[in-house]
Design a protein around this motif. Structure first.
Motif, PDB file in Angstrom:
ATOM      1  N   CYS A  69      -2.708 -18.009  18.805  1.00 35.19           N
ATOM      2  CA  CYS A  69      -2.387 -17.401  17.503  1.00 35.19           C
ATOM      3  C   CYS A  69      -3.328 -17.879  16.397  1.00 35.19           C
ATOM      4  CB  CYS A  69      -0.935 -17.694  17.126  1.00 35.19           C
ATOM      5  SG  CYS A  69      -0.555 -19.454  16.961  1.00 35.19           S
ATOM      6  N   HIS A  70      -4.101 -18.940  16.650  1.00 38.26           N
ATOM      7  CA  HIS A  70      -5.032 -19.477  15.644  1.00 38.26           C
ATOM      8  C   HIS A  70      -6.440 -18.918  15.807  1.00 38.26           C
ATOM      9  CE1 HIS A  70      -2.233 -23.193  15.936  1.00 38.26           C
ATOM     10  NE2 HIS A  70      -1.827 -22.405  14.950  1.00 38.26           N
ATOM     11  N   THR A  71      -6.687 -18.117  16.838  1.00 40.68           N
ATOM     12  CA  THR A  71      -8.063 -17.766  17.190  1.00 40.68           C
ATOM     13  C   THR A  71      -8.400 -16.319  16.850  1.00 40.68           C
ATOM     14  OG1 THR A  71      -7.412 -17.155  19.449  1.00 40.68           O
ATOM     15  CG2 THR A  71      -8.062 -19.434  19.071  1.00 40.68           C
ATOM     16  N   ASN A  72      -9.697 -16.034  16.927  1.00 42.85           N
ATOM     17  CA  ASN A  72     -10.190 -14.669  16.739  1.00 42.85           C
ATOM     18  C   ASN A  72     -10.346 -13.987  18.097  1.00 42.85           C
ATOM     19  OD1 ASN A  72     -12.542 -15.781  17.854  1.00 42.85           O
ATOM     20  ND2 ASN A  72     -13.513 -16.058  15.851  1.00 42.85           N
ATOM     21  N   HIS A  73     -11.037 -12.844  18.113  1.00 40.83           N
ATOM     22  CA  HIS A  73     -11.168 -12.072  19.337  1.00 40.83           C
ATOM     23  C   HIS A  73     -11.975 -12.797  20.413  1.00 40.83           C
ATOM     24  CE1 HIS A  73     -14.796 -11.421  17.022  1.00 40.83           C
ATOM     25  NE2 HIS A  73     -15.396 -11.092  18.143  1.00 40.83           N
ATOM     26  N   ARG A  74     -12.782 -13.796  20.006  1.00 39.10           N
ATOM     27  CA  ARG A  74     -13.595 -14.524  20.980  1.00 39.10           C
ATOM     28  C   ARG A  74     -12.880 -15.753  21.532  1.00 39.10           C
ATOM     29  NH1 ARG A  74     -17.743 -13.405  17.023  1.00 39.10           N
ATOM     30  NH2 ARG A  74     -17.388 -15.470  16.127  1.00 39.10           N
ATOM     31  N   GLY A  75     -11.633 -15.956  21.128  1.00 33.79           N
ATOM     32  CA  GLY A  75     -10.917 -17.146  21.567  1.00 33.79           C
ATOM     33  C   GLY A  75     -11.344 -18.403  20.842  1.00 33.79           C
ATOM     34  N   GLU A  76     -11.983 -18.243  19.667  1.00 33.79           N
ATOM     35  CA  GLU A  76     -12.435 -19.380  18.861  1.00 33.79           C
ATOM     36  C   GLU A  76     -11.542 -19.519  17.627  1.00 33.79           C
ATOM     37  OE1 GLU A  76     -17.162 -18.716  19.973  1.00 33.79           O
ATOM     38  OE2 GLU A  76     -16.373 -18.170  17.989  1.00 33.79           O
ATOM     39  N   THR A 115     -18.339 -24.118  16.859  1.00 30.15           N
ATOM     40  CA  THR A 115     -17.065 -23.402  16.908  1.00 30.15           C
ATOM     41  C   THR A 115     -16.087 -24.190  17.772  1.00 30.15           C
ATOM     42  OG1 THR A 115     -17.865 -22.105  18.788  1.00 30.15           O
ATOM     43  CG2 THR A 115     -18.147 -21.157  16.592  1.00 30.15           C
ATOM     44  N   ILE A 116     -14.794 -23.872  17.646  1.00 31.56           N
ATOM     45  CA  ILE A 116     -13.744 -24.583  18.379  1.00 31.56           C
ATOM     46  C   ILE A 116     -12.980 -23.561  19.216  1.00 31.56           C
ATOM     47  CG2 ILE A 116     -11.784 -26.165  18.165  1.00 31.56           C
ATOM     48  CD1 ILE A 116     -12.762 -26.747  15.295  1.00 31.56           C
ATOM     49  N   SER A 117     -12.768 -23.871  20.480  1.00 31.74           N
ATOM     50  CA  SER A 117     -12.135 -22.929  21.404  1.00 31.74           C
ATOM     51  C   SER A 117     -10.645 -23.205  21.536  1.00 31.74           C
ATOM     52  CB  SER A 117     -12.802 -23.004  22.778  1.00 31.74           C
ATOM     53  OG  SER A 117     -14.185 -22.718  22.677  1.00 31.74           O
ATOM     54  N   VAL A 118      -9.914 -22.204  22.026  1.00 30.33           N
ATOM     55  CA  VAL A 118      -8.482 -22.346  22.253  1.00 30.33           C
ATOM     56  C   VAL A 118      -8.247 -23.449  23.283  1.00 30.33           C
ATOM     57  CG1 VAL A 118      -8.420 -20.593  24.075  1.00 30.33           C
ATOM     58  CG2 VAL A 118      -6.358 -21.065  22.766  1.00 30.33           C
ATOM     59  N   GLY A 119      -7.231 -24.263  23.075  1.00 31.26           N
ATOM     60  CA  GLY A 119      -6.922 -25.370  23.954  1.00 31.26           C
ATOM     61  C   GLY A 119      -7.530 -26.686  23.515  1.00 31.26           C
ATOM     62  N   GLN A 120      -8.501 -26.648  22.577  1.00 33.58           N
ATOM     63  CA  GLN A 120      -9.085 -27.885  22.060  1.00 33.58           C
ATOM     64  C   GLN A 120      -8.268 -28.391  20.865  1.00 33.58           C
ATOM     65  OE1 GLN A 120     -13.159 -26.598  21.390  1.00 33.58           O
ATOM     66  NE2 GLN A 120     -13.796 -27.348  23.413  1.00 33.58           N
ATOM     67  N   VAL A 121      -8.491 -29.640  20.498  1.00 29.57           N
ATOM     68  CA  VAL A 121      -7.745 -30.271  19.411  1.00 29.57           C
ATOM     69  C   VAL A 121      -8.659 -30.452  18.206  1.00 29.57           C
ATOM     70  CG1 VAL A 121      -6.526 -32.359  18.665  1.00 29.57           C
ATOM     71  CG2 VAL A 121      -6.145 -31.439  20.965  1.00 29.57           C
ATOM     72  N   SER A 143     -13.500 -32.870  13.218  1.00 28.80           N
ATOM     73  CA  SER A 143     -14.112 -32.929  14.539  1.00 28.80           C
ATOM     74  C   SER A 143     -13.178 -32.249  15.533  1.00 28.80           C
ATOM     75  CB  SER A 143     -14.368 -34.382  14.959  1.00 28.80           C
ATOM     76  OG  SER A 143     -13.148 -35.097  15.040  1.00 28.80           O
ATOM     77  N   TYR A 144     -13.706 -31.948  16.706  1.00 30.63           N
ATOM     78  CA  TYR A 144     -12.839 -31.406  17.741  1.00 30.63           C
ATOM     79  C   TYR A 144     -12.870 -32.314  18.962  1.00 30.63           C
ATOM     80  CZ  TYR A 144     -16.503 -29.428  20.829  1.00 30.63           C
ATOM     81  OH  TYR A 144     -17.556 -29.259  21.687  1.00 30.63           O
ATOM     82  N   GLU A 145     -11.821 -32.212  19.750  1.00 32.10           N
ATOM     83  CA  GLU A 145     -11.654 -33.031  20.936  1.00 32.10           C
ATOM     84  C   GLU A 145     -11.297 -32.125  22.106  1.00 32.10           C
ATOM     85  OE1 GLU A 145      -8.478 -36.464  22.487  1.00 32.10           O
ATOM     86  OE2 GLU A 145      -8.461 -35.754  20.408  1.00 32.10           O
ATOM     87  N   ASP A 146     -12.039 -32.253  23.181  1.00 37.18           N
ATOM     88  CA  ASP A 146     -11.730 -31.512  24.402  1.00 37.18           C
ATOM     89  C   ASP A 146     -10.865 -32.401  25.283  1.00 37.18           C
ATOM     90  OD1 ASP A 146     -11.979 -30.448  27.167  1.00 37.18           O
ATOM     91  OD2 ASP A 146     -13.318 -29.001  26.200  1.00 37.18           O
ATOM     92  N   LEU A 147      -9.615 -32.006  25.456  1.00 37.48           N
ATOM     93  CA  LEU A 147      -8.669 -32.861  26.175  1.00 37.48           C
ATOM     94  C   LEU A 147      -9.014 -32.999  27.653  1.00 37.48           C
ATOM     95  CD1 LEU A 147      -5.331 -31.612  24.573  1.00 37.48           C
ATOM     96  CD2 LEU A 147      -6.616 -33.679  24.007  1.00 37.48           C
ATOM     97  N   CYS A 148      -9.713 -32.021  28.216  1.00 41.04           N
ATOM     98  CA  CYS A 148     -10.039 -32.088  29.655  1.00 41.04           C
ATOM     99  C   CYS A 148     -11.226 -33.011  29.919  1.00 41.04           C
ATOM    100  CB  CYS A 148     -10.337 -30.683  30.180  1.00 41.04           C
ATOM    101  SG  CYS A 148      -8.924 -29.555  30.080  1.00 41.04           S
ATOM    102  N   SER A 149     -12.274 -32.883  29.107  1.00 35.87           N
ATOM    103  CA  SER A 149     -13.477 -33.694  29.330  1.00 35.87           C
ATOM    104  C   SER A 149     -13.498 -34.976  28.507  1.00 35.87           C
ATOM    105  CB  SER A 149     -14.718 -32.866  29.004  1.00 35.87           C
ATOM    106  OG  SER A 149     -14.750 -32.537  27.613  1.00 35.87           O
ATOM    107  N   GLY A 150     -12.652 -35.037  27.467  1.00 35.18           N
ATOM    108  CA  GLY A 150     -12.658 -36.200  26.576  1.00 35.18           C
ATOM    109  C   GLY A 150     -13.785 -36.173  25.560  1.00 35.18           C
ATOM    110  N   LYS A 151     -14.500 -35.066  25.472  1.00 34.70           N
ATOM    111  CA  LYS A 151     -15.635 -34.949  24.561  1.00 34.70           C
ATOM    112  C   LYS A 151     -15.164 -34.816  23.120  1.00 34.70           C
ATOM    113  CE  LYS A 151     -19.583 -31.918  23.541  1.00 34.70           C
ATOM    114  NZ  LYS A 151     -20.277 -30.658  23.915  1.00 34.70           N
TER     115      LYS A 151
END
Length: 605
Positions: A69-76, A115-121, A143-151
């Motif tokens: 619900c926070h993203t645009n058509h590109r999933g960002e 850009t920040i993708s859906v599922g990231q923090v 900043s953003y955080e990728d919960l899967c990779s820890g990046k």
């Protein structure tokens, strides 16, 4: 386990259960009890309490999981949604310091790096950098955080100005903020320079336009057809409902920014017939409030399209139920968009054909703003090690060079690891060793007021009276009351056995508030009127200058700072190692100069 859970959650435990459980606990001599709300856990005798790290009381941290619900058509993540979160975190930080409601006055330029993708923090940290009279600057890091990779990756950095409001919208005088860490001291010191730059931004643009050709020259681009700017125009209306309002009943600033971003994106899409990406926002400026029940009219149009980017101008106006009442200008901003191809590279954009009159004015202003953005990004945003020693000076970038000059010195002053290298009578010499620089500081107390020492030390034409390295200094250009450019000839010979010369920008500042020093900052610039000459070896200074702190009604502490450049390094290290005492002798001569001219100044007054 159930009992422990009840205790942790502050649930009242029946006495029968307590006595039953306590009888079954070996070594227990007293019944367990749930802590009262707010009651702290006692430290056992002999145990060391863990020290709490220093914490800025105004700091607010927000973490948001990006949902569909926070993203645009590109999933960002939608930039409008990000602006809402940024404004919320900044407002909470401002109100922590003010202790009363605060409203957004402006938001400085924001450059979005990723850009920040859906599922990231999304992680947002906001804290007050400095409080002025009734306004304060809040610094925001995203900043953003990728919960899967820890990046972790930086998204943007922003500065917002908030105003504290009392009953009936009256302004509230703010208490001063005392910075604790080195980073906080740097931000606190430079905040005054950023505030100064905001105030003169409109004049900088006006000055640049006055010196530019009046005729609008349209760019020609191979294979590109001009699109009339009128075809990109967007107008949309929003009704302000209770969910759009803040806790004071005014329209939430972040919501207004999100609506503005939405119409700007539509305007950009109409030019390129693609989905654009927002790269930068130039200063949101809130001119007045709006309330629940107001109608907000949002207008956007593409002002100019460059080869790979376009500027969209957007404004917000408000009116009540009565259409006859004139609209109130609430906010305005300029947004820069790009269109990326499949490999993430900016695409070439169609040209814009501005409409006559206001359209041509907006077209020219967009070109001027692009130059200012490039100057600002080049001079202000670069790290100190990335900026060339001598930056070309001209009228259009004078504000940002002055800002960089003063802020570089203030950053050096706020460094924490200065080490005492030598002390001779009243003169103390300190050094600061960093990866790429060796800096030094010389200071002493002088029986002269800071306000009298300030004009004497800021005039380089008089420096030869106490500094043996100076042969002469000519005032080349009086930029304004606070900035001057000098051509300095030194008596020090270079390795080519020729005297050195410098073209130096001198920027001076009076204290912004109590506790601030008088500042005189120096840095090298290049001028077309004073190119390098065969008679001299052109020298450069990256960062140097004076800070003068009042100590009493009659004395002040005078400190000279210098970030040594390669041509000056041998002289510095010789003095630091104790193989020469010229530094101390020069500074003692400076004291005599100040005392002598203090008396002359008193006689003239």
């Amino acid at each position: 386990r159930c009992l422990l859970k009840m205790v942790k959650e502050n649930i009242v435990v029946p006495e029968e259960i307590l006595s039953f459980c306590c009888n079954g606990l070996q070594g227990s001599t007293s019944p367990l009890r749930a802590r009262e709300p707010g009651e702290r856990e006692e430290t056992p005798p002999g145990a060391m309490a863990s020290p709490s790290p220093p914490h800025n009381p105004t700091e607010v941290q927000m973490s948001q999981l990006v949902l569909p619900c926070h993203t645009n058509h590109r999933g960002e993540l939608s930039t409008g949604q990000l602006l809402k979160w940024i404004d919320t975190a900044a407002c909470l930080s401002a109100e922590r310091h003010a202790g009363c409601p605060c409203v957004t006055a402006s938001m400085d330029d924001i450059y979005f790096e990723h850009t920040i993708s859906v599922g990231q923090v999304v992680n947002i940290k906001a804290k007050v950098n400095r409080a002025f009279n009734s306004s304060m600057e809040v610094g925001i890091q995203v900043s953003y955080e990728d919960l899967c990779s820890g990046k972790h990756c930086s998204i943007c950095k922003a500065y917002a100005t908030f105003v504290a409001q009392g009953p009936s919208g009256s302004k509230v005088k703010l208490k001063p903020l005392t910075p604790q860490t080195e980073e906080e001291k740097i931000e606190h010191s430079i905040a005054a320079e950023r505030r100064r730059m905001r105030l003169v931004h409109k004049d900088t643009l006006k000055d640049l336009l006055n010196r530019s050709p009046r005729e609008t020259e349209l760019e020609t681009r191979d294979g590109s057809v001009s699109v009339p700017a009128e075809k990109t125009r967007v107008e949309s209306v929003e009704l302000v409902l209770p969910p759009h309002a803040n806790h004071q009943g005014n329209t939430f600033g972040g919501q207004i920014m999100a609506w503005m971003e939405n119409v700007a994106t539509i305007a950009a899409s109409r030019l390129c017939h693609a989905h654009p990406t927002l790269r930068a926002i130039e200063m949101f400026h809130f001119r007045g409030p709006s309330q629940v029940g107001d109608r907000l009219v949002l207008k956007a149009i593409v002002n100019n399209a460059f080869k790979n980017s376009m500027e969209v101008g957007v404004c917000a106006e408000a009116y009540g139920q009565e259409m006859s009442v004139s609209r109130r200008h609430i906010n305005s901003a300029f947004m820069t968009f790009v269109v990326l191809d499949e490999e993430g590279r900016p695409r070439t954009l169609p040209m814009v054909a501005p409409e006559l009159g206001d359209g041509e004015r907006r077209y020219r202003e967009a070109s001027a703003r692009k130059k200012i953005r490039l100057d600002r990004k080049y001079v202000v945003s670069c790290k100190q090690t990335e900026v060339p020693l001598s930056v070309p000076w001209d009228q259009s970038n004078k504000v940002y060079l002055s800002y960089n000059n003063v802020s570089a010195l203030k950053t050096l002053v706020a460094k924490a690891n200065w080490a005492l290298a030598s002390e001779k009578e009243k003169v103390r010499m300190y050094t600061l060793e960093e990866d790429k620089f060796l800096s030094f500081r010389i200071e002493m107390s002088v029986r002269i007021t800071a306000s009298r020492a300030f004009p004497l030390l800021s005039d380089l034409r008089r420096r030869h009276e106490w500094d043996g390295h100076y042969a002469s200094a000519e005032l080349v250009q009086q930029v304004d009351d606070d900035d001057m450019i000098y051509h300095v000839v030194s008596q020090t010979l270079s390795c080519e056995n020729k005297p050195q010369d410098f073209v130096i920008l001198a920027s001076r500042r009076k204290p912004c508030s109590k506790g601030d020093p008088y500042v005189v900052a120096f840095r090298s610039v290049t001028l077309p009127t004073h190119p390098p000459s065969a008679s001299f070896t052109r020298g450069e200074t990256l960062c140097s200058g004076f800070c003068i702190w009042p100590e009493s009604e009659e004395t002040s502490k005078v400190a000279y700072y210098n970030q040594a450049t390669p041509g000056y390094l041998n002289y510095v290290t010789t003095n630091v190692a104790g193989l020469s005492s010229k530094f101390c002798a020069t500074f003692e001569a400076c004291e005599k100069f100040l005392l002598k001219n203090k008396e002359d100044l008193i006689v003239r007054l």
